[in-house]
Design a protein around this motif. Structure first.
Motif, PDB file in Angstrom:
ATOM      1  N   LYS A  52       0.526  -1.333  -0.389  1.00 22.82           N
ATOM      2  CA  LYS A  52       0.034   0.021  -0.075  1.00 22.82           C
ATOM      3  C   LYS A  52       0.604   0.984  -0.018  1.00 22.82           C
ATOM      4  CE  LYS A  52      -3.546   2.300   2.658  1.00 22.82           C
ATOM      5  NZ  LYS A  52      -4.872   2.344   3.540  1.00 22.82           N
ATOM      6  N   SER A  53       0.627   2.006  -0.935  1.00 20.05           N
ATOM      7  CA  SER A  53       1.630   3.490  -0.965  1.00 20.05           C
ATOM      8  C   SER A  53       1.148   4.275   0.249  1.00 20.05           C
ATOM      9  CB  SER A  53       1.014   4.367  -2.131  1.00 20.05           C
ATOM     10  OG  SER A  53       1.490   5.494  -2.005  1.00 20.05           O
ATOM     11  N   SER A  54       2.956   5.036   0.332  1.00 21.54           N
ATOM     12  CA  SER A  54       2.172   5.809   1.756  1.00 21.54           C
ATOM     13  C   SER A  54       2.068   7.312   0.796  1.00 21.54           C
ATOM     14  CB  SER A  54       3.373   5.886   2.841  1.00 21.54           C
ATOM     15  OG  SER A  54       4.730   6.281   1.715  1.00 21.54           O
ATOM     16  N   TYR A  55       1.730   7.967   0.099  1.00 17.58           N
ATOM     17  CA  TYR A  55       1.710   8.461  -0.525  1.00 17.58           C
ATOM     18  C   TYR A  55      -0.161   9.450  -0.283  1.00 17.58           C
ATOM     19  CZ  TYR A  55       6.560   9.222  -2.090  1.00 17.58           C
ATOM     20  OH  TYR A  55       7.397   9.692  -1.383  1.00 17.58           O
ATOM     21  N   LYS A  56      -0.295   9.849   0.492  1.00 21.66           N
ATOM     22  CA  LYS A  56      -2.091  10.468  -0.167  1.00 21.66           C
ATOM     23  C   LYS A  56      -2.269  11.903  -0.858  1.00 21.66           C
ATOM     24  CE  LYS A  56      -5.958  10.864   2.583  1.00 21.66           C
ATOM     25  NZ  LYS A  56      -6.214  11.113   4.070  1.00 21.66           N
ATOM     26  N   ILE A  57      -3.646  12.246  -1.949  1.00 18.31           N
ATOM     27  CA  ILE A  57      -3.419  13.423  -2.318  1.00 18.31           C
ATOM     28  C   ILE A  57      -4.637  14.157  -1.280  1.00 18.31           C
ATOM     29  CG2 ILE A  57      -4.559  14.051  -3.859  1.00 18.31           C
ATOM     30  CD1 ILE A  57      -4.170  12.333  -5.910  1.00 18.31           C
ATOM     31  N   VAL A  58      -3.707  15.028  -0.835  1.00 16.05           N
ATOM     32  CA  VAL A  58      -5.366  16.368  -0.288  1.00 16.05           C
ATOM     33  C   VAL A  58      -4.998  17.222  -0.981  1.00 16.05           C
ATOM     34  CG1 VAL A  58      -3.009  15.580   1.503  1.00 16.05           C
ATOM     35  CG2 VAL A  58      -2.031  17.379   0.868  1.00 16.05           C
ATOM     36  N   LYS A  59      -4.725  17.713  -1.758  1.00 16.74           N
ATOM     37  CA  LYS A  59      -5.609  19.273  -2.176  1.00 16.74           C
ATOM     38  C   LYS A  59      -4.906  18.937  -4.038  1.00 16.74           C
ATOM     39  CE  LYS A  59      -5.675  23.609  -2.273  1.00 16.74           C
ATOM     40  NZ  LYS A  59      -5.151  24.908  -1.824  1.00 16.74           N
ATOM     41  N   ILE A  60      -6.233  19.065  -4.733  1.00 15.18           N
ATOM     42  CA  ILE A  60      -6.268  18.760  -6.169  1.00 15.18           C
ATOM     43  C   ILE A  60      -6.734  20.150  -7.191  1.00 15.18           C
ATOM     44  CG2 ILE A  60      -7.103  17.365  -8.549  1.00 15.18           C
ATOM     45  CD1 ILE A  60      -7.534  15.847  -6.639  1.00 15.18           C
ATOM     46  N   LYS A  61      -5.980  20.811  -8.378  1.00 10.79           N
ATOM     47  CA  LYS A  61      -6.133  21.779  -8.590  1.00 10.79           C
ATOM     48  C   LYS A  61      -6.406  21.136 -10.487  1.00 10.79           C
ATOM     49  CE  LYS A  61      -5.321  26.709 -10.156  1.00 10.79           C
ATOM     50  NZ  LYS A  61      -4.585  27.568  -9.601  1.00 10.79           N
ATOM     51  N   THR A  62      -6.991  21.986 -10.707  1.00  7.79           N
ATOM     52  CA  THR A  62      -7.960  21.439 -12.760  1.00  7.79           C
ATOM     53  C   THR A  62      -7.007  22.937 -13.077  1.00  7.79           C
ATOM     54  OG1 THR A  62      -9.324  19.668 -12.415  1.00  7.79           O
ATOM     55  CG2 THR A  62      -8.832  20.349 -14.404  1.00  7.79           C
ATOM     56  N   TYR A  63      -7.268  22.923 -14.365  1.00  6.05           N
ATOM     57  CA  TYR A  63      -6.641  23.578 -15.145  1.00  6.05           C
ATOM     58  C   TYR A  63      -7.524  23.905 -16.352  1.00  6.05           C
ATOM     59  CZ  TYR A  63      -2.752  24.543 -11.727  1.00  6.05           C
ATOM     60  OH  TYR A  63      -1.837  24.975 -10.957  1.00  6.05           O
ATOM     61  N   SER A  64      -7.893  24.393 -16.802  1.00  2.29           N
ATOM     62  CA  SER A  64      -8.780  25.035 -17.706  1.00  2.29           C
ATOM     63  C   SER A  64      -7.540  25.361 -19.245  1.00  2.29           C
ATOM     64  CB  SER A  64      -9.922  25.538 -18.479  1.00  2.29           C
ATOM     65  OG  SER A  64      -9.197  27.085 -17.942  1.00  2.29           O
ATOM     66  N   THR A  65      -6.137  25.811 -19.315  1.00  5.76           N
ATOM     67  CA  THR A  65      -5.772  26.595 -20.182  1.00  5.76           C
ATOM     68  C   THR A  65      -4.787  25.246 -19.703  1.00  5.76           C
ATOM     69  OG1 THR A  65      -6.593  28.168 -20.678  1.00  5.76           O
ATOM     70  CG2 THR A  65      -4.289  28.054 -21.208  1.00  5.76           C
TER      71      THR A  65
ATOM     72  N   VAL B 206      -0.888  24.790 -19.963  1.00  4.95           N
ATOM     73  CA  VAL B 206       0.502  25.265 -20.007  1.00  4.95           C
ATOM     74  C   VAL B 206       1.973  24.130 -20.566  1.00  4.95           C
ATOM     75  CG1 VAL B 206       2.363  26.977 -18.735  1.00  4.95           C
ATOM     76  CG2 VAL B 206       0.243  26.908 -19.131  1.00  4.95           C
ATOM     77  N   PRO B 207       2.550  24.793 -21.232  1.00  2.00           N
ATOM     78  CA  PRO B 207       4.094  23.411 -21.591  1.00  2.00           C
ATOM     79  C   PRO B 207       4.748  23.497 -20.454  1.00  2.00           C
ATOM     80  CG  PRO B 207       3.912  25.310 -22.989  1.00  2.00           C
ATOM     81  CD  PRO B 207       2.754  25.592 -22.229  1.00  2.00           C
ATOM     82  N   PHE B 208       5.328  21.580 -19.958  1.00  4.43           N
ATOM     83  CA  PHE B 208       6.726  22.163 -19.032  1.00  4.43           C
ATOM     84  C   PHE B 208       7.496  20.985 -19.884  1.00  4.43           C
ATOM     85  CE2 PHE B 208       3.192  24.176 -16.063  1.00  4.43           C
ATOM     86  CZ  PHE B 208       4.442  24.912 -15.751  1.00  4.43           C
TER      87      PHE B 208
ATOM     88  N   ARG C 213       0.998  20.483 -18.457  1.00  7.19           N
ATOM     89  CA  ARG C 213       0.484  20.955 -17.399  1.00  7.19           C
ATOM     90  C   ARG C 213      -1.483  20.101 -17.295  1.00  7.19           C
ATOM     91  NH1 ARG C 213       0.543  25.078 -13.717  1.00  7.19           N
ATOM     92  NH2 ARG C 213      -0.679  26.085 -14.779  1.00  7.19           N
ATOM     93  N   ALA C 214      -2.559  18.729 -16.593  1.00  8.40           N
ATOM     94  CA  ALA C 214      -3.830  19.512 -17.199  1.00  8.40           C
ATOM     95  C   ALA C 214      -4.313  19.176 -15.609  1.00  8.40           C
ATOM     96  CB  ALA C 214      -3.715  17.594 -17.439  1.00  8.40           C
TER      97      ALA C 214
END
Length: 373
Positions: free
Chosen positions: A32-45, A47-49, A81-82
């Protein structure tokens, strides 16, 4: 068999079963992973990275339990970036970006640490072309090469409207100018062969670049013939062709047809006898008739252009004016496409061509969709 032997055999079988269960237990195979998502932000545009440095940079799944790929091994891939997420690991929070491959949301998408990324297009990226129109605020010196690699140069006069494409290369933005879109009169002064393009540095950055001071972005002139119906090159290449040919369609693509052109620098040109088949112009071809467009008007699907002298071979109309607008010619885009399939002896389609329909002074003309030819 003695009772002692039976008990010993049973113990051995029990031990083997337990060992086998331990080796194949799902809980052991997929920790079992010890990582947990605590916040998410979605982008409509999007942007290249790109990846900083040259070391290992891994893309993970959302739970940070599986490596998807090592971005170091894909230096020419362009990422966008999505989403951004905060992953909590123990007492630490780290920001990850969900990246998707340019143009493909289904393949190779995952999460990469923000600190390993930089905004912009990578040093190995070349592309992202966008076509636009520009007016020169001063004379512009150009240098190019012929097909025989001979260096040629010339100057475009102040006020010239050009069609060009901005594109990214080596983390800078460049300008690819279409000389094909210019009139024969202007090209002859340049001493450039037809279809030669000229590249200029547009800006020293690849994101949100500002046009250099010798260029003023302008709208597409209303008299420019629209791009063929399905030709996607119009979005990325400044050399997309909007020549018109007599008739509603061309029965044979390899025939020599007269050409009507309206150029970005404001000329209407007619070539009654081009040199080559497929209606490509030679650098030695001179227009049979050519007039400078002095005024134009648009109404619905119809554009009317005005010029000083009669355009030989066309049913233009005398206006009665004593100015440089003594003649006018109507161009009606019928916004109707005729698609023709060409078949071999077995009836199999080997070519599909779409023809846009126009009326020039009441006379039928067509353009070609080059997507499938």
């Amino acid at each position: 068999m003695s009772k002692r032997s039976i008990n010993l055999l049973f113990s051995i079988l029990l031990f083997c079963s337990a060992a086998a269960y331990t080796m194949t237990s799902p809980a052991t195979a997929n920790a079992k992973s010890s990582y947990k998502i605590v916040k998410i932000k979605t982008y409509s545009t999007r942007v290249p990275f790109y990846v900083k440095g040259s070391g290992n940079v891994y893309m993970w799944n959302a739970s940070h339990s599986k490596k998807i790929l090592n971005l170091k091994n894909h230096p020419r891939s362009q990422w966008y970036r999505a989403k951004s997420v905060i992953l909590k690991h123990g007492s630490s929070n780290r920001v990850y970006y969900k990246l998707v491959l340019g143009g493909h949301y289904r393949f190779w998408q995952g999460y990469v640490r923000r600190s390993q990324l930089a905004k912009g297009y990578g040093p190995n990226y070349s592309g992202h072309a966008r076509v636009g129109y520009y007016k020169l605020t001063r004379a512009l010196q150009l240098t190019g090469r012929t097909y025989h690699n001979k260096v040629v140069s010339g100057s475009l006069p102040k006020g010239t409207i050009i069609r060009a494409a901005t594109y990214v290369s080596k983390q800078k933005t460049w300008l690819n100018i279409s000389l094909d879109g210019l009139s024969h009169q202007t090209r002859s002064k340049l001493n450039f062969m037809l279809y030669i393009t000229s590249d200029l540095l547009y800006a020293n950055k690849d994101l949100n670049p500002q046009a250099p001071n010798y260029l003023t972005p302008v709208s597409e002139p209303a008299y420019i013939i629209p791009a063929p119906q399905r030709d996607n090159d119009a979005k990325t290449s400044p050399n997309w062709r909007t020549d018109l040919y007599p008739g509603k369609t061309s029965e044979y693509w390899d025939q020599v047809l007269p050409i009507l052109r309206l150029t970005t620098d404001g000329y209407v040109e007619y070539y009654a006898h081009p040199t080559f088949q497929n209606s490509y112009l030679s650098s030695n071809d001179n227009p049979t008739a050519s007039e400078k467009i002095t005024h134009y008007e648009t109404s619905g699907n119809q554009t009317t252009i005005y010029y000083a002298n009669h355009l030989d071979g066309f049913n233009d109309q005398r206006t009665g004016s004593n100015t440089d607008q003594q003649y006018k010619l109507t161009i009606e885009n019928q916004k109707k496409v005729v698609t023709v399939n060409k078949r071999d002896a077995n009836g199999t389609i080997f070519s599909t061509t779409s023809y846009g329909q126009f009326l020039i002074g009441g006379r039928p003309f067509h353009n070609l969709d080059y997507t499938d030819d």
